[in-house]
Design a protein around this motif. Structure first.
Motif, PDB file in Angstrom:
ATOM      1  N   SER A 132       0.853  -1.197   0.000  1.00 29.80           N
ATOM      2  CA  SER A 132       0.000   0.000   0.000  1.00 29.80           C
ATOM      3  C   SER A 132       0.883   1.240   0.000  1.00 29.80           C
ATOM      4  O   SER A 132       2.086   1.162   0.251  1.00 29.80           O
ATOM      5  CB  SER A 132      -0.906  -0.002   1.237  1.00 29.80           C
ATOM      6  N   PRO A 133       0.314   2.432  -0.296  1.00 37.56           N
ATOM      7  CA  PRO A 133       1.117   3.665  -0.245  1.00 37.56           C
ATOM      8  C   PRO A 133       1.714   3.867   1.144  1.00 37.56           C
ATOM      9  O   PRO A 133       1.164   3.404   2.141  1.00 37.56           O
ATOM     10  CB  PRO A 133       0.094   4.768  -0.570  1.00 37.56           C
ATOM     11  N   THR A 134       2.855   4.553   1.211  1.00 39.94           N
ATOM     12  CA  THR A 134       3.396   4.903   2.521  1.00 39.94           C
ATOM     13  C   THR A 134       2.495   5.974   3.135  1.00 39.94           C
ATOM     14  O   THR A 134       1.857   6.746   2.414  1.00 39.94           O
ATOM     15  CB  THR A 134       4.835   5.433   2.407  1.00 39.94           C
ATOM     16  N   PRO A 135       2.394   6.035   4.452  1.00 36.66           N
ATOM     17  CA  PRO A 135       1.520   7.030   5.089  1.00 36.66           C
ATOM     18  C   PRO A 135       1.893   8.448   4.671  1.00 36.66           C
ATOM     19  O   PRO A 135       3.019   8.892   4.874  1.00 36.66           O
ATOM     20  CB  PRO A 135       1.756   6.795   6.579  1.00 36.66           C
ATOM     21  N   GLY A 136       0.940   9.155   4.085  1.00 35.39           N
ATOM     22  CA  GLY A 136       1.178  10.505   3.585  1.00 35.39           C
ATOM     23  C   GLY A 136       1.177  10.572   2.073  1.00 35.39           C
ATOM     24  O   GLY A 136       0.954  11.635   1.495  1.00 35.39           O
ATOM     25  N   GLU A 137       1.435   9.440   1.404  1.00 37.65           N
ATOM     26  CA  GLU A 137       1.321   9.407  -0.048  1.00 37.65           C
ATOM     27  C   GLU A 137      -0.160   9.389  -0.432  1.00 37.65           C
ATOM     28  O   GLU A 137      -1.021   9.037   0.372  1.00 37.65           O
ATOM     29  CB  GLU A 137       1.971   8.152  -0.627  1.00 37.65           C
ATOM     30  N   SER A 141      -3.120   4.158   2.943  1.00 39.84           N
ATOM     31  CA  SER A 141      -2.044   3.395   3.558  1.00 39.84           C
ATOM     32  C   SER A 141      -2.666   2.453   4.585  1.00 39.84           C
ATOM     33  O   SER A 141      -3.514   2.865   5.386  1.00 39.84           O
ATOM     34  CB  SER A 141      -1.037   4.327   4.232  1.00 39.84           C
ATOM     35  N   VAL A 142      -2.250   1.187   4.568  1.00 40.21           N
ATOM     36  CA  VAL A 142      -2.914   0.160   5.362  1.00 40.21           C
ATOM     37  C   VAL A 142      -2.000  -0.305   6.498  1.00 40.21           C
ATOM     38  O   VAL A 142      -0.863  -0.728   6.263  1.00 40.21           O
ATOM     39  CB  VAL A 142      -3.295  -1.036   4.476  1.00 40.21           C
ATOM     40  N   GLY A 205      -6.779  11.972  -1.960  1.00 35.71           N
ATOM     41  CA  GLY A 205      -5.684  12.465  -1.140  1.00 35.71           C
ATOM     42  C   GLY A 205      -5.034  11.344  -0.360  1.00 35.71           C
ATOM     43  O   GLY A 205      -5.236  10.159  -0.636  1.00 35.71           O
ATOM     44  N   ALA A 206      -4.232  11.729   0.626  1.00 36.57           N
ATOM     45  CA  ALA A 206      -3.542  10.750   1.467  1.00 36.57           C
ATOM     46  C   ALA A 206      -4.473  10.327   2.608  1.00 36.57           C
ATOM     47  O   ALA A 206      -4.969  11.171   3.355  1.00 36.57           O
ATOM     48  CB  ALA A 206      -2.259  11.351   2.029  1.00 36.57           C
ATOM     49  N   GLU A 207      -4.693   9.029   2.737  1.00 41.33           N
ATOM     50  CA  GLU A 207      -5.573   8.517   3.778  1.00 41.33           C
ATOM     51  C   GLU A 207      -4.913   7.350   4.501  1.00 41.33           C
ATOM     52  O   GLU A 207      -3.898   6.817   4.051  1.00 41.33           O
ATOM     53  CB  GLU A 207      -6.921   8.107   3.191  1.00 41.33           C
ATOM     54  N   LEU A 208      -5.510   6.981   5.611  1.00 40.72           N
ATOM     55  CA  LEU A 208      -4.966   5.913   6.446  1.00 40.72           C
ATOM     56  C   LEU A 208      -6.100   4.970   6.814  1.00 40.72           C
ATOM     57  O   LEU A 208      -7.227   5.407   7.074  1.00 40.72           O
ATOM     58  CB  LEU A 208      -4.350   6.502   7.721  1.00 40.72           C
ATOM     59  N   ARG A 209      -5.797   3.675   6.821  1.00 36.16           N
ATOM     60  CA  ARG A 209      -6.738   2.666   7.284  1.00 36.16           C
ATOM     61  C   ARG A 209      -6.066   1.845   8.380  1.00 36.16           C
ATOM     62  O   ARG A 209      -5.017   1.239   8.156  1.00 36.16           O
ATOM     63  CB  ARG A 209      -7.134   1.727   6.137  1.00 36.16           C
ATOM     64  N   ILE A 229     -10.710   1.858  10.971  1.00 37.49           N
ATOM     65  CA  ILE A 229     -10.659   3.311  11.212  1.00 37.49           C
ATOM     66  C   ILE A 229     -10.251   3.989   9.907  1.00 37.49           C
ATOM     67  O   ILE A 229      -9.275   3.616   9.271  1.00 37.49           O
ATOM     68  CB  ILE A 229      -9.639   3.660  12.308  1.00 37.49           C
ATOM     69  N   TYR A 230     -11.054   4.995   9.504  1.00 38.25           N
ATOM     70  CA  TYR A 230     -10.752   5.806   8.330  1.00 38.25           C
ATOM     71  C   TYR A 230     -10.214   7.148   8.803  1.00 38.25           C
ATOM     72  O   TYR A 230     -10.827   7.817   9.634  1.00 38.25           O
ATOM     73  CB  TYR A 230     -12.029   6.074   7.523  1.00 38.25           C
ATOM     74  N   ALA A 231      -9.065   7.557   8.254  1.00 41.56           N
ATOM     75  CA  ALA A 231      -8.482   8.841   8.637  1.00 41.56           C
ATOM     76  C   ALA A 231      -7.883   9.520   7.403  1.00 41.56           C
ATOM     77  O   ALA A 231      -7.481   8.847   6.441  1.00 41.56           O
ATOM     78  CB  ALA A 231      -7.409   8.646   9.701  1.00 41.56           C
ATOM     79  N   LYS A 232      -7.817  10.853   7.441  1.00 39.78           N
ATOM     80  CA  LYS A 232      -7.269  11.638   6.333  1.00 39.78           C
ATOM     81  C   LYS A 232      -6.103  12.500   6.815  1.00 39.78           C
ATOM     82  O   LYS A 232      -6.096  12.971   7.954  1.00 39.78           O
ATOM     83  CB  LYS A 232      -8.333  12.533   5.707  1.00 39.78           C
TER      84      LYS A 232
END
Length: 235
Positions: A132-137, A141-142, A205-209, A229-232
């Motif tokens: 997955s993308p790195t956090p912030g890309e 990102s998982v 945009g950049a998101e986090l799971r 958890i969904y975060a942006k």
């Protein structure tokens, strides 16, 4: 809880464009399709002229001033969401629940299931899925983590359920930067209704799971659900 097992995570590539992940044991894959928009309408052909016609002298009224057609407002510009350059994650912190964990990087086993952190009794650390993308890309990102641990101990993600919208999630990256995400929501999914594209699909945009297991069934010793958890990215 101490006997509960989360099961495995499976991943597959779809036409090399989008990585779709399906959770097995804890969840099941969802279905989804992309619908391409209709092509723009063809332009009207220009009207023909007749140069042989002899013009006649007639009185003409002045042309009215040009006005914009009602409702023809200019479309708003697309919002460009902030993203960071690629940099692998080192640690994750959630101040509101007192969580800090180092992050290991795991990929796929030969059978295409996702590797998960080995539980040595403390349910940690969490792991970033390196496909997955790195956090912030740009993109989701998982990060995966256990909800419980051997011996009846809590797992690293045992308190995800207590996260509220607006809470900060901080990810320290290898380049020295910190990607700060804001929790938008949490969602519980049963194994037969896991929305694969909603969780893992492309984002503007950049998101986090953050993903863990839920719904422990003492009759089977397995978890029937996943909590996500969904975060942006906010900074």
């Amino acid at each position: 809880m101490e006997s509960g097992r989360c099961g495995g995570f499976r991943a597959s590539a779809a036409a090399g464009l989008l990585l779709l992940l399906a959770l097995t044991g804890c969840g099941a894959p969802g279905n989804g399709t992309y619908d391409a928009g209709a092509p723009p309408a063809a332009s009207a052909a220009p009207s023909s002229t007749t140069p042989e016609a002899t013009p006649t002298r007639t009185a003409t009224a002045p042309a009215p001033p040009k006005t914009k057609a009602p409702g023809a407002a200019k479309a708003p510009a697309a919002v460009v969401r902030p993203v960071l350059p690629r940099s692998k994650p080192k640690a994750l912190e959630i101040p509101s629940v007192g969580l800090r964990t180092e992050l290991i990087h795991l990929g796929l086993r030969p059978n295409r299931s996702l590797e998960v952190p080995e539980d040595t009794g403390n349910g940690a650390p969490a792991s970033w899925y390196d496909g997955s993308p790195t956090p912030g890309e740009r993109g989701p990102s998982v990060i995966l983590g256990h909800v419980n641990a051997l011996g009846g101990n809590k797992g690293v993600f045992a308190d995800l359920r207590s996260l509220n919208p607006g809470a900060d999630i901080k990810v320290t990256r290898a380049d020295g930067s910190t990607a700060v995400f804001t929790v938008e929501r949490g969602a519980l999914y049963g194994k037969d209704s896991f929305p694969t594209l909603e969780v893992y699909g492309n984002t503007a945009g950049a998101e986090l799971r953050l993903i863990t297991c839920d719904g422990y069934d003492p009759a089977t010793g397995l978890f029937d659900d996943n909590y996500v958890i969904y975060a942006k990215l906010k900074a």
